[in-house]
Design a protein around this motif. Structure first.
Motif, PDB file in Angstrom:
ATOM      1  N   GLN A 165       0.843  -1.187   0.000  1.00 17.70           N
ATOM      2  CA  GLN A 165       0.000   0.000   0.000  1.00 17.70           C
ATOM      3  C   GLN A 165       0.891   1.254   0.000  1.00 17.70           C
ATOM      4  O   GLN A 165       1.838   1.346   0.782  1.00 17.70           O
ATOM      5  CB  GLN A 165      -0.914   0.013   1.227  1.00 17.70           C
ATOM      6  CG  GLN A 165      -1.796  -1.225   1.350  1.00 17.70           C
ATOM      7  CD  GLN A 165      -2.741  -1.382   0.168  1.00 17.70           C
ATOM      8  OE1 GLN A 165      -3.242  -0.396  -0.379  1.00 17.70           O
ATOM      9  NE2 GLN A 165      -2.995  -2.623  -0.233  1.00 17.70           N
ATOM     10  N   CYS A 167       2.533   4.791   0.613  1.00 16.54           N
ATOM     11  CA  CYS A 167       2.654   5.623   1.810  1.00 16.54           C
ATOM     12  C   CYS A 167       2.960   7.061   1.424  1.00 16.54           C
ATOM     13  O   CYS A 167       3.480   7.338   0.337  1.00 16.54           O
ATOM     14  CB  CYS A 167       3.751   5.082   2.726  1.00 16.54           C
ATOM     15  SG  CYS A 167       3.423   3.406   3.332  1.00 16.54           S
ATOM     16  N   ASP A 173      -2.350  12.171   3.253  1.00 22.59           N
ATOM     17  CA  ASP A 173      -2.000  11.415   2.046  1.00 22.59           C
ATOM     18  C   ASP A 173      -2.015  12.285   0.786  1.00 22.59           C
ATOM     19  O   ASP A 173      -2.492  11.874  -0.284  1.00 22.59           O
ATOM     20  CB  ASP A 173      -2.944  10.221   1.863  1.00 22.59           C
ATOM     21  CG  ASP A 173      -2.741   9.143   2.922  1.00 22.59           C
ATOM     22  OD1 ASP A 173      -1.792   9.282   3.719  1.00 22.59           O
ATOM     23  OD2 ASP A 173      -3.526   8.185   2.949  1.00 22.59           O
ATOM     24  N   LYS A 263       1.974   5.089  10.350  1.00 23.34           N
ATOM     25  CA  LYS A 263       0.804   4.942   9.478  1.00 23.34           C
ATOM     26  C   LYS A 263       1.115   4.028   8.300  1.00 23.34           C
ATOM     27  O   LYS A 263       0.272   3.211   7.876  1.00 23.34           O
ATOM     28  CB  LYS A 263       0.364   6.317   8.980  1.00 23.34           C
ATOM     29  CG  LYS A 263      -0.899   6.289   8.142  1.00 23.34           C
ATOM     30  CD  LYS A 263      -1.341   7.692   7.744  1.00 23.34           C
ATOM     31  CE  LYS A 263      -2.626   7.655   6.925  1.00 23.34           C
ATOM     32  NZ  LYS A 263      -3.069   9.027   6.537  1.00 23.34           N
ATOM     33  N   CYS A 264       2.329   4.125   7.786  1.00 23.61           N
ATOM     34  CA  CYS A 264       2.740   3.282   6.665  1.00 23.61           C
ATOM     35  C   CYS A 264       2.728   1.809   7.064  1.00 23.61           C
ATOM     36  O   CYS A 264       2.251   0.950   6.311  1.00 23.61           O
ATOM     37  CB  CYS A 264       4.135   3.692   6.198  1.00 23.61           C
ATOM     38  SG  CYS A 264       4.707   2.837   4.717  1.00 23.61           S
ATOM     39  N   LYS A 267      -0.872   0.446   7.360  1.00 17.13           N
ATOM     40  CA  LYS A 267      -1.457   0.168   6.051  1.00 17.13           C
ATOM     41  C   LYS A 267      -1.010  -1.195   5.509  1.00 17.13           C
ATOM     42  O   LYS A 267      -1.753  -1.860   4.778  1.00 17.13           O
ATOM     43  CB  LYS A 267      -1.016   1.243   5.051  1.00 17.13           C
ATOM     44  CG  LYS A 267      -1.791   2.534   5.075  1.00 17.13           C
ATOM     45  CD  LYS A 267      -1.288   3.404   3.936  1.00 17.13           C
ATOM     46  CE  LYS A 267      -2.091   4.687   3.801  1.00 17.13           C
ATOM     47  NZ  LYS A 267      -1.620   5.496   2.640  1.00 17.13           N
TER      48      LYS A 267
END
Length: 698
Positions: A165, A167, A173, A263-264, A267
């Motif tokens: 996904q 990043c 984003d 957050k990366c 995901k």
């Protein structure tokens, strides 16, 4: 002399001793009380000159003054001569007589395709006259994006792994991760590395990086009010508009790298289910190993703008662009042991915010030597030798304690990279770490420790297969006993060995197959040598082993830069906590691997020298020193002063600052670049140490 009862051939009057004449000092309180000092002889309290005539006293006084004057004058003249005397000229070291190499400093205006490139050493040694290099200031080629990642969207990748996904840098984003750029060529006569090999490791050797293409995407070359870091006000900027046309400037003000990294990972969490050693998951996908990339920093460290460029590159290239394969961590040493970072959250946060730039708060962990004393309590008995005189819990002697502690608190990682703040890399971080890891995985265990102990010099040894054969021949000729599985040695209090490290067959039966496809437990970037065969000062800094027996066998890699497996760090932790075993930081992890039969690999990365060394002499100097003192890891370490990678290399910092466009030793800088072939453009190179990055530009 009457006060000291010395035995000499002269007869001195001794002081009387009361009580036990063998044990009581003549200066004890009792003896001084009982002893009555002899009265002086009659008239001895009067000055001698009073018994002389006045004229004799005057003559004696004048004589005394003249003697004192002569003594003072002589002392002054002697001291003056000594201060004016020049020290004897230093005898140059043998390598200082070799011709200097200058091809590093050719720039983007001298680029040629790699097939047309002639290394400087070959040009020097060739009998054919060389044509002058055609140069200009503007880059010959346009920079192109440099992408070393797998094709994450390809059928082959998605057939084996979960999708990656994408990043971003910002929480909304909207700001994509930047690309870095390279020039598709090499400056003509660019110097070739003497040691290591791009080809062997699978690193790109047909491109080069200038400072704008490498660090422009991270804020180099544009102003603070645009979100950059500047640093290029007086730099040659020829052709950089081509770069900005492909890479829009990013405003880095307010970026939280810790939040972006977290957050990366969230995901892409499905990619890392299970462990690297597990079978495929129930959906048939192979899990990707998780790796912690740890930067060892400390309170009071000054984060220069150049350092910020490097740190941003690490987070972007290793964590965000890989979909969370790496996590970057700061392991911050709190030097003040009185700060209770482990008991007070407010004190912890205040200490963090005062010592780390805000954009890196989110992945910083504090530790202190006092915390290590609590985690690995005393005593640590039976120290063989402590040349530094430092305590065993001090960071100088036990920097690995904090890494072991960190690994125990982060079981989610399969591997841990231990990285120092004075390392720099001119190429792409992911390409380097990925290729080093893949190459180490391919290495067979047979004679691996023996190959690890030598520098690989391709122009002298030939390809890697020829080098392997040469090491095999040398091992047999020297009657060495090769390392094969866990080593045995007489000692007590040893941890049991794991079953999977036992060789599947004998050394003679192996056809260089055992270990192929096995992940390395430790990867180093300097040779893994036997310190007992050198004069390395810390070779006997060993704690906890029974001193009734000889010192245990051990290995060392200078500079504590390595990739360590969770398995190795767990064993090191148990050895330290349960058995009270430890050694000097550069010796401890390799020795744990040696004792427990783990796989250890030295990576022959490209290493440059500033002089044109004769190849046979280089091999003799670095791989076959005649005496222990001559070892490059002992008295012969001066031979690496002119290299691009060692703990005290002088050339590494010089070359790095010249690449950034600064003057060094009255050479380089903007003026020289404009009058020559433009900005320097160098291939991927690992530099150490870089203690400063600024210099004059004019």
């Amino acid at each position: 002399m009457k006060l000291f009862p010395l035995r000499t051939h002269l007869s001195y009057e001794r002081l009387p001793v009361y009580g036990d004449k063998r044990n009581v000092s003549p200066f004890s309180a009792t003896s001084l009380k009982k002893y009555r000092w002899r009265s002086p002889s009659p008239g001895s309290d009067r000055l001698p000159c009073l018994r002389l005539s006045l004229s004799r006293c005057v003559v004696l006084a004048i004589t005394l003054c003249l003697c004192l004057g002569l003594i003072a004058t002589g002392g002054y003249r002697r001291r003056h001569r000594e201060t004016q005397k020049k020290p004897p000229p230093r005898i140059p070291l043998p390598w200082e007589h070799f011709p200097r190499l200058n091809g590093f400093y050719n720039g983007v205006g001298a680029l040629v395709k790699s097939d047309d490139h002639i290394p400087e050493q070959l040009a020097i040694n060739s009998s054919t006259p060389q044509k002058p290099i055609d140069t200009q200031i503007t880059p010959v080629f346009d920079p192109v994006p440099f992408n070393p990642y797998a094709e994450y969207e390809s059928y082959e990748y998605l057939n084996d792994h979960h999708p990656v996904q994408k990043c971003y840098i910002d929480p909304d984003d909207k700001i994509p991760t930047p690309e870095i750029f390279a020039y598709p060529g090499i400056p003509q006569n660019m110097t070739a590395p003497f040691m290591g090999s791009y080809k062997e490791l699978g690193l790109s050797d047909d491109v080069c990086f200038d400072r704008f293409s490498r660090f422009g995407p991270y804020g180099y070359g544009y102003n603070l009010d645009e979100g950059g870091l500047g640093l290029a006000e007086k730099s040659d900027k020829s052709g950089i508009e081509r770069l900005w046309a492909q890479s829009p400037k990013i405003d880095y003000r307010g970026v939280d790298w810790g939040a972006a990294q977290k957050k990366c990972y969230e995901k892409n969490k499905a990619r890392f289910e299970g462990n690297v050693t597990d079978e495929p998951t129930k959906d048939g996908k192979n899990p990707v190993p998780r790796q912690a990339f740890i930067l060892r920093t400390w309170t009071g460290y000054q984060y220069d703008e150049h350092q910020m460029l490097t740190l941003r590159a690490m987070v972007n290239e290793l964590a965000l662009k890989t979909g969370g394969e790496f996590d970057i961590h700061f392991l911050v040493h709190v030097k003040d042991n009185s700060i209770p970072i482990w008991t007070d959250k407010e004190v912890y946060q205040k200490t963090l915010e005062e010592n780390v730039p805000e954009e890196f708060w989110g992945f910083s962990t504090l530790w202190s030597e006092q915390l290590m004393r609590l985690y690995y309590p005393d005593p640590f008995p039976e120290n063989l030798q402590n040349p530094s005189g430092q305590p065993v819990h001090g960071v100088y002697r036990s920097a690995h304690f904090a890494l072991q502690w960190f690994a125990q608190h982060h079981p989610e990682y399969d591997f841990f990279w231990n990285w120092e703040m004075d390392l720099r890399y001119s190429g792409h971080y992911y390409e380097f770490l990925r290729q080093a890891t893949a190459w180490a995985k391919k290495q067979p265990r047979k004679l691996l420790w023996e190959r690890n102990s030598r520098y690989y010099i391709p122009s002298y040894h030939g390809d890697w297969q020829q080098f392997t054969k040469k090491v095999e021949e040398e091992t047999y000729l020297d009657n060495e006993t090769p390392v094969w599985g866990p080593v045995s040695f007489p000692n007590s209090k040893m941890l049991p060995k794991a079953n999977d490290v036992t060789p599947p067959h004998s050394f003679a039966e192996d056809k260089y197959t055992w270990g192929v496809g096995e992940e390395a437990d430790i990867i180093t970037f300097n040779p893994l040598f036997d310190p007992s065969r050198t004069t390395w000062v810390f070779r006997d800094d060993i704690n906890g082993y029974d001193l009734k027996f000889p010192a245990p066998p051990r290995r060392t890699a200078i500079i504590t830069v390595a990739r360590l497996s969770k398995r190795l760090l767990d064993l090191a932790h148990e050895e330290t906590y349960k058995m009270k075993h430890t050694m000097f930081p550069e010796m401890w992890p390799p020795t744990v691997a040696l004792h427990h039969g783990l796989k250890a690999v030295y990576i022959p990365h490209p290493q440059y020298f500033d002089r044109n060394w004769p190849l046979e002499y280089m091999d003799q100097t670095f791989n076959h020193p005649k005496k222990p003192f001559d070892s490059p890891f002992g008295g012969g370490e001066h031979n690496l002063l002119g290299s691009s990678f060692y703990y005290n290399s002088g050339f590494s910092g010089t070359l790095w600052r010249r690449w950034f466009g600064y003057r060094e030793n009255n050479e380089g800088g903007t003026k020289d670049e404009v009058q020559g072939s433009g900005r320097m453009c160098i291939r991927s190179t690992l530099f150490h140490p870089i203690k400063k990055e600024r210099g004059p530009t004019e």
